[in-house]
Each structure stands twice: as C-alpha cells, then as structure tokens.
Write a protein that holds these residues in place. Structure first.
Motif, PDB file in Angstrom:
ATOM      1  N   GLN A 155      -5.324  28.392 -48.187  1.00  0.00           N
ATOM      2  CA  GLN A 155      -5.800  27.630 -47.031  1.00  0.00           C
ATOM      3  C   GLN A 155      -4.661  26.778 -46.446  1.00  0.00           C
ATOM      4  O   GLN A 155      -4.473  26.702 -45.231  1.00  0.00           O
ATOM      5  CB  GLN A 155      -6.961  26.717 -47.427  1.00  0.00           C
ATOM      6  CG  GLN A 155      -8.282  27.449 -47.576  1.00  0.00           C
ATOM      7  CD  GLN A 155      -9.440  26.499 -47.863  1.00  0.00           C
ATOM      8  OE1 GLN A 155      -9.304  25.289 -47.731  1.00  0.00           O
ATOM      9  NE2 GLN A 155     -10.574  27.070 -48.250  1.00  0.00           N
ATOM     10  N   ALA A 156      -3.919  26.143 -47.355  1.00  0.00           N
ATOM     11  CA  ALA A 156      -2.807  25.294 -46.910  1.00  0.00           C
ATOM     12  C   ALA A 156      -1.772  26.112 -46.148  1.00  0.00           C
ATOM     13  O   ALA A 156      -1.262  25.682 -45.108  1.00  0.00           O
ATOM     14  CB  ALA A 156      -2.173  24.604 -48.112  1.00  0.00           C
ATOM     15  N   LEU A 157      -1.476  27.302 -46.679  1.00  0.00           N
ATOM     16  CA  LEU A 157      -0.483  28.161 -46.019  1.00  0.00           C
ATOM     17  C   LEU A 157      -0.974  28.629 -44.655  1.00  0.00           C
ATOM     18  O   LEU A 157      -0.219  28.668 -43.679  1.00  0.00           O
ATOM     19  CB  LEU A 157      -0.161  29.362 -46.914  1.00  0.00           C
ATOM     20  CG  LEU A 157       0.601  29.024 -48.211  1.00  0.00           C
ATOM     21  CD1 LEU A 157       0.715  30.253 -49.114  1.00  0.00           C
ATOM     22  CD2 LEU A 157       1.994  28.477 -47.868  1.00  0.00           C
ATOM     23  N   VAL A 158      -2.268  28.979 -44.588  1.00  0.00           N
ATOM     24  CA  VAL A 158      -2.837  29.394 -43.307  1.00  0.00           C
ATOM     25  C   VAL A 158      -2.753  28.251 -42.300  1.00  0.00           C
ATOM     26  O   VAL A 158      -2.356  28.439 -41.140  1.00  0.00           O
ATOM     27  CB  VAL A 158      -4.297  29.874 -43.481  1.00  0.00           C
ATOM     28  CG1 VAL A 158      -4.961  30.082 -42.121  1.00  0.00           C
ATOM     29  CG2 VAL A 158      -4.351  31.162 -44.304  1.00  0.00           C
ATOM     30  N   LEU A 159      -3.106  27.052 -42.760  1.00  0.00           N
ATOM     31  CA  LEU A 159      -3.077  25.892 -41.862  1.00  0.00           C
ATOM     32  C   LEU A 159      -1.659  25.603 -41.378  1.00  0.00           C
ATOM     33  O   LEU A 159      -1.459  25.163 -40.246  1.00  0.00           O
ATOM     34  CB  LEU A 159      -3.650  24.659 -42.568  1.00  0.00           C
ATOM     35  CG  LEU A 159      -5.175  24.669 -42.671  1.00  0.00           C
ATOM     36  CD1 LEU A 159      -5.658  23.599 -43.642  1.00  0.00           C
ATOM     37  CD2 LEU A 159      -5.805  24.441 -41.289  1.00  0.00           C
ATOM     38  N   ARG A 160      -0.686  25.883 -42.246  1.00  0.00           N
ATOM     39  CA  ARG A 160       0.693  25.649 -41.833  1.00  0.00           C
ATOM     40  C   ARG A 160       1.067  26.603 -40.692  1.00  0.00           C
ATOM     41  O   ARG A 160       1.768  26.218 -39.750  1.00  0.00           O
ATOM     42  CB  ARG A 160       1.642  25.841 -43.016  1.00  0.00           C
ATOM     43  CG  ARG A 160       2.936  25.070 -42.834  1.00  0.00           C
ATOM     44  CD  ARG A 160       3.722  24.952 -44.111  1.00  0.00           C
ATOM     45  NE  ARG A 160       4.181  26.256 -44.573  1.00  0.00           N
ATOM     46  CZ  ARG A 160       4.799  26.447 -45.733  1.00  0.00           C
ATOM     47  NH1 ARG A 160       4.990  25.436 -46.561  1.00  0.00           N
ATOM     48  NH2 ARG A 160       5.196  27.638 -46.094  1.00  0.00           N
ATOM     49  N   GLU A 161       0.577  27.827 -40.777  1.00  0.00           N
ATOM     50  CA  GLU A 161       0.813  28.776 -39.676  1.00  0.00           C
ATOM     51  C   GLU A 161       0.078  28.334 -38.412  1.00  0.00           C
ATOM     52  O   GLU A 161       0.624  28.387 -37.305  1.00  0.00           O
ATOM     53  CB  GLU A 161       0.365  30.189 -40.085  1.00  0.00           C
ATOM     54  CG  GLU A 161       1.200  30.808 -41.191  1.00  0.00           C
ATOM     55  CD  GLU A 161       2.695  30.803 -40.870  1.00  0.00           C
ATOM     56  OE1 GLU A 161       3.056  31.159 -39.740  1.00  0.00           O
ATOM     57  OE2 GLU A 161       3.491  30.413 -41.753  1.00  0.00           O
ATOM     58  N   VAL A 162      -1.175  27.899 -38.622  1.00  0.00           N
ATOM     59  CA  VAL A 162      -2.000  27.460 -37.484  1.00  0.00           C
ATOM     60  C   VAL A 162      -1.326  26.313 -36.735  1.00  0.00           C
ATOM     61  O   VAL A 162      -1.399  26.214 -35.501  1.00  0.00           O
ATOM     62  CB  VAL A 162      -3.409  27.064 -37.982  1.00  0.00           C
ATOM     63  CG1 VAL A 162      -4.130  26.218 -36.941  1.00  0.00           C
ATOM     64  CG2 VAL A 162      -4.225  28.308 -38.335  1.00  0.00           C
ATOM     65  N   ASP A 163      -0.630  25.461 -37.506  1.00  0.00           N
ATOM     66  CA  ASP A 163       0.087  24.328 -36.918  1.00  0.00           C
ATOM     67  C   ASP A 163       1.149  24.771 -35.915  1.00  0.00           C
ATOM     68  O   ASP A 163       1.614  23.973 -35.104  1.00  0.00           O
ATOM     69  CB  ASP A 163       0.752  23.523 -38.038  1.00  0.00           C
ATOM     70  CG  ASP A 163       0.203  22.105 -38.104  1.00  0.00           C
ATOM     71  OD1 ASP A 163      -0.774  21.818 -37.392  1.00  0.00           O
ATOM     72  OD2 ASP A 163       0.754  21.298 -38.876  1.00  0.00           O
TER      73      ASP A 163
END
Lengths: 459, 459
Positions: free
Chosen positions: A191-199
């Motif tokens: 989830q954290a990695l996905v959110l980093r991409e989303v950022d």
C-alpha cells in the motif's frame, strides 16, 4: 575582530519582522487556548536514550548532540548523553508518560517551541524552527469526536491569521486501507509503495502512474488501477458532496466501513462546531506518515498558493508512548511549522507589514520639558498604551521621520504654546492629520484612536 | 521500555504551574512593550568562535557544545563549530553588530528566551533557564537619561507581578571608584578585592572586615577603612534622603563628581517617571560585574524576602560589541532570571495558584445533545471565551469535579428542561452558585462574570 554572523539554517529577524512573527505566535496561542488546550513547555535538551528510542532512520541522522565542555574534554567515546529535540511529539510522549499520574485525561495540551534538525543546507530548509502543536491524549481510549475539534481549531487559527482562503483536507487511514484491500492491495508495505507512486500524479501525469501500477513491478489489474486512481482523485465540493462521496463507497470490508463511519461523524461535528463548509473537504489522496497515523488525517492548503504545500497537518494515532509506558495512550494532533510558513509567506509577498509594538512616540522639543514628557508617558503607559519617549535632543523633523520609519503611528508634541495652554498636539502619521487635546483627555483620546485603528486593520 | 525522565538541572512544569509561569512571561513582555522596547529572538545555537570571544574563564567552562550526528561520526578533533548561548548579552552584541545598518539607534530591544549553562548539579541551580532582558544601545554615545527608564520598567513589571513590596537599589560605578580612590584604593584590581571583602559584611560581621582591610594583606589606614565601611552601609530612606547622601559626598575627584551628577539626574527622572519613592533607594555597596559595568548599576530585592537576593539586576556599560565591530556601542540594560525567580517564589510559597486558561467547561448530559453543546462552545469562543467541551459521556458529578480540580471556574449545563426552555444553566464553582440564562444571553453574561472575576483577582 570576529565577523558577527549566525550559523547556516536559522531564521533571525529584524524587529519589524519579529513583531509580525510574534503576532502570529500570539494568534495561534490565543486560539489554542480558546479551544481549551493547556500550555506545556519542555527542555530543549532530552536525554539521548529517551529521545532516540527508534533505531536509525532519517531522524537519527539529523539529531544534534549536546556536550558540556567537561564531557568534551574527556573526549568520551560513544554517543553523548544529551541531544536537542527534533520535534514536539517525542517530548510530548515522554512528558505524558513521566507525569501520567499528575495529568487529567483526555489531556489537551499545546506546545509552541523551537525544534532542531541537522538538515542538509538548502534555501527554505531550517535547522532551527518553531513548531506549534496541539494534541488530545486519551487513556486507554479516545473518542473519534475529538478528531472533529482539530479542524475547528485550524479554521479559527488561519481565519485570524488572515493569510487568504484555505481548505482543511480530511481523509481516514482505515477507509483508505479498506479501499486498497478491496482492490487486492492488502499488504501495508505494498500500500505504501502504491501511494508513493500515486503521489507522482501531479508531476508525472496519470498515464505514467497507471502504467507503473499495472506494469511488472506492481502487476495490479487494470480495473483495480483505474479504481485506485478514481479514488485518490476524490475532492468534495461541499458538506453534502462529502457525505455523498462517503455513501458512494458502499459497505465494503470492515476497515472501509469503520473509516466511513468515523469520517461521517467527524464531518457532522465539524459542521456543528461552526466551520463553514467552504473551508473543509474530503481528499482521499492524503495519507501522511503511514507507520504512525491510523485514523483521521489532516492537511491544510492555501487555495491561492497550492505550491506552499500543507501549512498544518496531523492526524489520529494509536499509541503515543509505547516506548515509555505500558499504558495505552491514543491521541490526535496537528502541527504548524511556523518558521517555514512565515518564510514562505514572506517569499510570496503575503506577510503583513506590521505596525510597531510602540503605539505612541512622545517627542522632545525642549530638553527642559523632559520631566513633563516623562510624566505624560507615564500616564499613557498607565492607560495601557505602549509609549516611547525621545530622551535625547534632536530636530523635530528627525523625530517624526524616526516614528514614521519605525511604524509608530501617533506622535505627541509638547511645545511652549501647548504647555502654556495645558494642551498637547497629537499627530497621526498614517492619516497625516493632527489635533490638539488637553493633557487630561490625551490618554483616553489615544485609546479610542488606537481601538479604531485596530478595528479598521482587522476589517 | 525506557524510563521517561528529563536531564538534571531543568525545570519542567505541570500545566497549572506552566500557566502561572506563562502569565509571568506575558506580564513582563507586556510591560517591556509598554516602555517601547522591541522584540528580538536569536537562535539558541551560535557559532563557537562568535560566542567565545573571551578566552577561558568560568563562562567557557560551562558552555554546551552542539554537534550534528555527522560531525560526531567524524570524531573531529578540536572544538565543535556550534554552541548554546549562555546568556542574552553576547547574542545581543552579535545581533547589533551584524545588523548595525538596519537598526535605528538608540536601539531598544527586549529578549525573553532560554539560556544554557553546564552548572554544577545543585538544588535551585538550573542548566536551562529563561532570561528576560531589556537593553538600550546607543551609537557612539547614550545619554544617562536612559538609565532612568530602567527603574521605571522594573517598577511596572514587579508591581504587576504582585509578588510583594520590592526596592530597586541604585549605585554608580564612577561614584564608587572616585570614593575608593579618595581613600587610597586607586588600583581597580585592589578595589575589586576590597569590595569582595566588603561583600562579607553580612556573613562575617563588621569587625572581621575591618580587621582584614586594615591588616597585612591590604594595609589600609584605619580611618580609610572606617570611611569605606561607612560608605558601603549607605541606604537612602526617601528621595530627599538619597539627594542628601549625594550632597554629603562633596565635590571630591572627577570620577566621584561625575558619578554623583549621573545618579542625581537618574533619581530626578525616575521620580518624573512616576516611580514612588518607597520603591527605590541608593545602596552604595552594589557593584555588580566590575569588569563590565561602568556607570549606573541596579539590583532589586523583595523587602520581605531578602534571602532570595536580587531578582532583577543590570547597569550601564561602555561598549557592547568591541569583539565584532569598530563602532562604539554604549548601553544600559537589566535582566530577570525568571526560571530561578519562579522556583524561588514557589519554594517561598509566594507563587500564585493560577486559574486554568480554560474559562468555561460545557458539560454533557446526553450524548444526543453534543451538537448543541458544540454550537454553544462555538458562540462562547467567538465571544473570546476559552471554552472546553466534554466530548465523551460521563456522570455530571464527575464533570464538575474535573472542572473544579482543573481550576475552571464556570460550568455550563444543558439538560432537557433547559433545552425545552431555550435556556442554559451556569454554575460558578468558586462562589458555589448557579443561575439560568437564555442561550442568547449566555456569552455576554459570562463575559461580564469573567471581567468581574478578573478585576477582583487583581484587586
């Protein structure tokens, strides 16, 4: 001769800016107290073993250690005993755990002090800066209702700071977690990695992010990626719209359900607290520190200056002080990084040029009248007016110029004629106006003038 | 698990004491501003070469050095680059020299921040403590008239702090030097040694001091010793008495003459500034730092607590910043060591137990009415009243007890009956009294009650 200079990475202000900065601090403090938060100050130095409970990480690399001359002379190996605080959260955790039995819970505290970080040298990055924090700490449990008070405090603070329209953006970590789980992203690290991409949406564009998430590294289903991108783009446009967005999420899993219920309650109470709906909005992209916040999260942005980023952030956490006590201490809090905010406002030309703290200058026309001038100043001060007296002889024009440059609006002139009549001349340098009053009326007249000026300046 | 604790030598306060401390800081700041002093804050860290311009001495042994993790890891030899300020005078000198061309002179600044000293560990000695300083700095010259303003500030501050009767004691280093020269003690170092013996009058008695000064080490003439002892015992009892003591000194040498003239002018202007003559006195035994002060010197003592020593001291100095600039910057200033003073007042039972910063607690009788409670709180806050709302259900008695213990005087109760009538019950926990008002009248009624309580508490 040594060149007088400050270390890199500090913001030292000349008096006019210091006055403006102090007024911002006062406004923040006044509003924190308005909402029933109690003051706490902690020492700038903490014991190193107390401060650095987590091993390694960015934080530890930026810590400043403190050594007395004696300890330094011994050239001791290992880590020094003392270090400067790098935020106000660790000292809060230590304070609450240390004084647990002397505090009433829920414990509502505010703290406005400087913190220290050995940041890389860079424009706009500070190694010493003010944080202005409020937190509510519960014992064992803390109702989500408290999460609704913080947007009300944020609204009160930034309305009074008068730095333009702002939006308090709300999200909920449980809701986010539940939604991601439903899209097949259940692992917290993933989830954290996905959110980093989303950022990277703003910088790299939607196509780039979509391709990355559906690509080899992540391997998410295209429809999951689409749903995630739709989700993080949600921004509500009104109170009703926010509730509709929550409704549209449906029942989902337990985490989503809980997050929706919490956000709904927070929204209703934020409204009951009188925060206008134009000042808050849902923003499902807000995550904050993923390993720390567990429920409501907040960010605040200036509508006309999005590039400044969040000017006040925070959220709900599960347990404040697990390193120091077995008691479970959940909490919710926000922080304003005032030094950086002040610097950014000044860079953006948004800092208000402040009047001096000095309200009246009593000028000197004749040395022989100095005792009279001092006596008048004494009366003005007793009436609560901040008054400076010209103590050394100088040309009257020079005295006026000094007042004007220093931002002192009212000037009192006591000449032979006025003295003979028992009167005093008042010059209003802002309105370029002057009038004579009797000495008996002077203090009251200036109080009224200053009160009017105050009302006008705050509209 | 790590034991939560603070380093030795710091004073960390629980909220009720922190509120009392903060009110003292506010009172001091308000009065500093009342007299036209401008705020300055400096970084807690200074560059070591800027901070330590004087070699060796007590000061340097007590300095705290600061090192980032990076610098520490390199295990660099020699003195670290950064150190914590140990007073506010060196930072002032650096500030004025650095910003000389951006400041208006005479420069009147106040500064209220913490300073750091690696003191020996001892009860009542602090390694971190607040200093509250004001100084007036002149360029090239500064009239002795400014020396008269500081007693007026001291009088205003300590009157409002309301910690009992106090006396501002005045002396003048030139007068002292002139008098000692006339007794055959011309060498400054010898004067310092004589004064050190004179300081033992209270502890060792007059006979001991007389014998020491007339004995082998000093070898002063008995009549010189007698005149010195008579001199240092001078305490004036009124304004007229102070002037009479100055007259009695006669013309003497140039230094004495100048000192007498300065003290006379200071006394006259202190009176013109409205300081009552019961609050100031000459005390010819006051010397302060001999290598620093050159003219007027001040100490302030509490009449009923002489053992506390001076609570506010300072004086006139010749040149503030000779290490940093060729400009001559004479000044005059005072300092209040507030942490130590607060601690001493608390030890002596003189600290005022403060009301909470929270003025009203809105209680909760029924969860369903929470939005009503929040709405009432919103109205009170808009009226400038510091308001806390009970957010979680609890027995009403427990809510009252919480308010009472926390020092919150007024409690608002919103029950079914009151709601039906459109009214609100207010309980005054101090007077053990209660009354009902309409919701529309609530904020105004509480404002009046709080204003009355304020007037009564300050007499």
């Amino acid at each position: 001769m040594i060149k007088p200079r400050t270390p890199a990475g500090v913001l030292e202000l000349l008096p006019p800016d210091q006055i403006a900065f102090q007024r911002m601090l006062d406004t923040i403090r006044r509003n924190f107290e308005r909402f029933g938060f109690l003051p706490v100050e902690t020492p700038v130095m903490e014991l190193t073993d107390v401060l650095l409970t987590k091993s390694g990480g960015e934080t530890e690399r930026q810590v400043y250690f403190v050594q007395s001359t004696g300890a330094l002379a011994k050239a001791e190996e290992g880590t020094p005993e003392l270090a400067l605080r790098f935020d106000l959260t660790v000292p809060l955790a230590r304070y609450v755990a240390e004084h647990e039995h002397d505090l009433a819970f829920p414990f509502r505290r505010y703290q406005m002090q400087r913190v220290y970080r050995g940041e890389r040298q860079q424009r706009g990055r500070f190694r010493e800066f003010y944080q202005c924090d409020i937190d509510v700490i519960g014992k064992d449990a803390l109702s989500v209702r408290f999460d609704a008070e913080l947007p009300a405090v944020i609204h009160a603070v930034f309305s009074e700071l008068d730095i333009g329209a702002f939006t308090i953006q709300l999200n909920n970590r449980k809701l986010m977690r539940g939604y991601f789980e439903a899209q097949g992203v259940a692992d917290p690290e993933l989830q954290a990695l996905v959110l980093r991409e989303v950022d990277k949406l703003d910088k790299r564009g939607e196509d780039y992010v979509r391709e990355t998430l559906a690509g080899e590294g992540f391997g998410l289903q295209p429809d999951s990626v689409a749903r995630i991108l739709d989700f993080v783009k949600v921004r509500s446009t009104s109170h009703a719209d926010a509730l509709a967005h929550l409704d549209a999420l449906g029942d989902g899993n337990a985490a989503l359900h809980e997050g929706v219920a919490e956000l709904r309650e927070v929204l209703e109470l934020v409204r009951a607290l009188g925060v206008p709906e134009s000042s808050y909005a849902l923003n499902f992209s807000i995550a904050r520190g993923l390993d720390y916040y567990t429920g409501t999260v907040y960010e605040t942005t200036l509508n006309d200056y999005p590039q400044i980023g969040s000017i006040c952030s925070g959220g709900r956490y599960e347990n404040l002080a697990s390193h120091y006590t077995k008691s479970k201490l959940p909490g919710v809090g926000i922080s304003i990084g005032l030094t950086r905010l002040f610097w950014q406002l000044r860079e953006a030309g948004l800092a208000h040029s402040a009047d001096s703290t000095v309200q009246v200058l009593v000028t000197q026309m004749d040395e022989a009248h100095l005792p009279h001038c001092l006596s008048i100043a004494n009366e003005l001060r007793a009436a609560g007016i901040n008054t400076e007296v010209v103590m050394e002889p100088a040309k009257l024009g020079k005295q006026f110029k000094y007042a004007d440059r220093a931002g002192i609006r009212f000037v009192v002139v006591l000449g032979e004629d006025e003295l003979a009549r028992g009167g005093v001349t008042v010059k209003d340098l802002r309105r370029e106006d002057q009038f004579e009053v009797t000495r008996a009326e002077l203090a009251q007249t200036l109080r009224v003038e200053l009160a009017q000026a105050q009302v006008l300046s705050t509209r």
